[in-house]
Design a protein around this motif. Structure first.
Motif, PDB file in Angstrom:
ATOM      1  N   UNK A 100       0.856  -1.506  -0.087  1.00  0.00           N
ATOM      2  CA  UNK A 100       0.065  -0.452  -0.195  1.00  0.00           C
ATOM      3  C   UNK A 100       1.211   1.072   0.236  1.00  0.00           C
ATOM      4  N   UNK A 101       1.219   1.725   1.306  1.00  0.00           N
ATOM      5  CA  UNK A 101       1.850   3.541   0.839  1.00  0.00           C
ATOM      6  C   UNK A 101       3.439   2.933   0.565  1.00  0.00           C
ATOM      7  N   UNK A 102       3.811   2.114   1.246  1.00  0.00           N
ATOM      8  CA  UNK A 102       4.655   1.483   0.661  1.00  0.00           C
ATOM      9  C   UNK A 102       5.117   1.788  -0.967  1.00  0.00           C
ATOM     10  N   UNK A 103       4.364   1.272  -1.332  1.00  0.00           N
ATOM     11  CA  UNK A 103       3.986   1.002  -3.289  1.00  0.00           C
ATOM     12  C   UNK A 103       4.165   2.820  -3.194  1.00  0.00           C
ATOM     13  N   UNK A 104       3.255   3.272  -2.987  1.00  0.00           N
ATOM     14  CA  UNK A 104       2.561   4.594  -3.090  1.00  0.00           C
ATOM     15  C   UNK A 104       4.783   5.295  -3.209  1.00  0.00           C
TER      16      UNK A 104
END
Length: 365
Positions: A100-104
């Motif tokens: 999630x936010x790590x891929x953003x």
């Protein structure tokens, strides 16, 4: 045959889990790391229709951007939305993983893919939220093996500084030691002082790569007990949400919006006009939650995002900043093709599919 753990390992490289925001849900949410995988489905969400698509296409794993299970389930009853999804995944032996936010946040992730659409140059992070401290590795090694050690640590990710790779520094000196009983010295005799020319090799590396670089160095080093140390520096790599930078050529807000509409296949693009008739400096922000204060301080003349709240729009209007709102799903689904290509290139004998747009489809009336 590939296993779930192999897919997870590649995802850890693409979107390292340590980059995720505190409290975010990431990682394997269903299945087992030792399950075999022949076909992987990449999607934005594990919706009911996406899971059905995975079952129909005989996929053993689903990889999504959005998490599905934010909190522990109290049941897996088939007549509840989340219970039915969990039941389907387990019954069909489908592993489910999300970043999630790590891929953003990750370099090359959703925000960088958005920035690529219009060629934002010299891009910077809009809102830095995670930091990777830089360490310095110093290791002593003989002339014959210094290149082997240097190649090993750089191959593990050390020595990356800006747009330069394999950066290192070495100094020549005299090393000395006395091998004791029970040792197996590479050179020298038990009980005798041995001195010879020796190189000190130094490289910088992120804290997140420390264990891998250390293993690579030890594997390549000829000494029984190498002398080395990791020391802290006063610098760190900054990672976070959004990207901002300048275009090669200023364009109108309408032209900018059309570029993103075409690239994302969004059916409902909205624009907010700011004070600049031509846009030169652009910020992109995947999904929702735009930090308006950071956008303003970045000097952006326009922000492109997935969602924009009413009061956020008011603030942008006050500062004369334009906005292009793509819709949450189209804004992030653009990254699925790149993600599937990265997975496919790292998985032998595994087919990677991209789910068609199966998210809720709002239509204008």
């Amino acid at each position: 045959m590939a296993k779930v753990v192999d897919v997870v390992g590649i995802m850890e490289y693409i979107a390292p889990s340590w980059m995720a925001c505190k409290g975010d849900v990431n990682g394997l949410q269903a299945g087992s790391l030792v399950d075999s995988v022949k076909k992987v489905l990449v999607a934005l969400d594990a919706t009911d229709r996406v899971v059905d698509y995975a079952v129909k296409n005989k996929c053993q794993m689903i990889v999504t951007h959005h998490p599905r299970f934010y909190a522990p389930l109290s049941n897996i009853c088939k007549d509840t939305f989340l219970g039915n999804l969990a039941y389907k995944l387990c019954r069909n032996n489908i592993a489910f993983f999300n970043a999630h936010t790590n891929f953003d946040i990750a370099p090359g992730g959703v925000n960088d893919i958005l920035a690529d659409i219009v060629g934002i140059d010299d891009r910077q992070v809009v809102d830095a939220v995670v930091f990777d401290e830089l360490l310095k590795l110093s290791v002593f090694v003989d002339e014959e093996h210094i290149e082997d050690v240097r190649e090993a640590v750089c191959g593990a990710g050390a020595g990356e500084i800006g747009n330069y790779s394999e950066c290192s520094y070495k100094t020549l000196g005299i090393g000395g030691f006395v091998p004791q009983e029970g040792s197996k010295p590479y050179v020298g005799k038990i009980g005798d002082l041995y001195e010879s020319e020796e190189w000190k090799l130094e490289v910088l590396l992120p804290m997140s790569l420390k264990s891998g670089v250390e293993r690579a160095m030890l594997d390549a080093h000829p000494y029984e007990t190498p002398a080395y140390e990791f020391t802290e520096t006063f610098t760190s790599e900054r990672y976070g949400f959004g990207r901002v930078g300048n275009l090669k050529k200023a364009i109108s807000l309408t032209a900018l919006a059309k570029k993103f509409k075409k690239a994302t296949a969004s059916s409902a693009v909205q624009v907010l006009e700011g004070k600049s008739s031509k846009i030169n400096r652009v910020a992109v922000w995947s999904g929702s939650g735009v930090n308006i204060e950071k956008v303003v301080s970045s000097g952006a003349e326009c922000v492109v995002c997935g969602e924009l709240g009413y009061h956020y729009a008011e603030e942008l209007e006050y500062h004369g900043i334009s906005a292009v709102v793509l819709g949450h799903c189209p804004c992030e689904e653009i990254a699925l093709g790149r993600l599937s290509e990265s997975l496919q290139s790292g998985l032998d004998g595994v087919e990677v599919l991209v789910a068609p747009r199966l998210s809720p489809d709002f239509k204008a009336v």
